[in-house]
Scaffold this motif. Structure first.
Motif, PDB file in Angstrom:
ATOM      1  N   THR A  15     -30.289 -46.878 -84.424  1.00  0.00           N
ATOM      2  CA  THR A  15     -31.526 -47.646 -84.253  1.00  0.00           C
ATOM      3  C   THR A  15     -31.204 -49.098 -83.902  1.00  0.00           C
ATOM      4  O   THR A  15     -31.819 -49.678 -82.998  1.00  0.00           O
ATOM      5  N   VAL A  35     -41.838 -49.944 -75.776  1.00  0.00           N
ATOM      6  CA  VAL A  35     -41.517 -49.101 -76.929  1.00  0.00           C
ATOM      7  C   VAL A  35     -40.577 -48.013 -76.431  1.00  0.00           C
ATOM      8  O   VAL A  35     -40.778 -47.461 -75.345  1.00  0.00           O
ATOM      9  N   GLY A  37     -38.697 -44.421 -77.683  1.00  0.00           N
ATOM     10  CA  GLY A  37     -38.576 -43.364 -78.678  1.00  0.00           C
ATOM     11  C   GLY A  37     -37.495 -42.385 -78.274  1.00  0.00           C
ATOM     12  O   GLY A  37     -37.339 -42.077 -77.090  1.00  0.00           O
ATOM     13  N   VAL A  45     -36.947 -38.538 -85.250  1.00  0.00           N
ATOM     14  CA  VAL A  45     -37.357 -39.385 -84.138  1.00  0.00           C
ATOM     15  C   VAL A  45     -37.068 -40.834 -84.509  1.00  0.00           C
ATOM     16  O   VAL A  45     -37.412 -41.282 -85.603  1.00  0.00           O
ATOM     17  N   ALA A  47     -37.584 -44.857 -83.217  1.00  0.00           N
ATOM     18  CA  ALA A  47     -38.427 -45.661 -82.337  1.00  0.00           C
ATOM     19  C   ALA A  47     -38.120 -47.132 -82.557  1.00  0.00           C
ATOM     20  O   ALA A  47     -37.885 -47.566 -83.688  1.00  0.00           O
ATOM     21  N   ARG A  63     -43.751 -50.447 -83.013  1.00  0.00           N
ATOM     22  CA  ARG A  63     -43.219 -49.117 -82.648  1.00  0.00           C
ATOM     23  C   ARG A  63     -44.314 -48.098 -82.421  1.00  0.00           C
ATOM     24  O   ARG A  63     -44.121 -47.159 -81.646  1.00  0.00           O
ATOM     25  N   ASP A  64     -45.467 -48.238 -83.053  1.00  0.00           N
ATOM     26  CA  ASP A  64     -46.528 -47.247 -82.905  1.00  0.00           C
ATOM     27  C   ASP A  64     -47.628 -47.701 -81.937  1.00  0.00           C
ATOM     28  O   ASP A  64     -48.670 -47.054 -81.854  1.00  0.00           O
TER      29      ASP A  64
END
Length: 70
Positions: A15, A35, A37, A45, A47, A63-64
């Motif tokens: 990450t 972003v 992923g 997962v 991200a 991230r979302d």
């Protein structure tokens, strides 16, 4: 199964590496935000996000955040 702390350390390292690459790419191309992923073979997962989601309000990309494509 392996040591869960070792797996977590490997995931944290990946990450961190992805974050550094995305930040460097964004800085070099000067787009406002992105972003990234990655789906791993074991179903996990990862991200990361870089830049801003709203440049007028200077909001950081999350991230979302959802991005429109097309």
């Amino acid at each position: 199964q392996g040591d869960p702390s070792a797996a977590a350390g490997w995931q944290d390292s990946l990450t961190t590496a992805l974050q550094a690459r995305l930040d460097a790419y964004r800085a070099g191309t000067r787009f406002p935000g992105a972003v990234l992923g990655v789906a791993l073979p074991d179903g996990r997962v990862l991200a990361v996000a870089s830049g801003q989601s709203d440049t007028a309000r200077r909001l950081p990309m999350q991230r979302d955040d959802r991005l429109l494509m097309g």
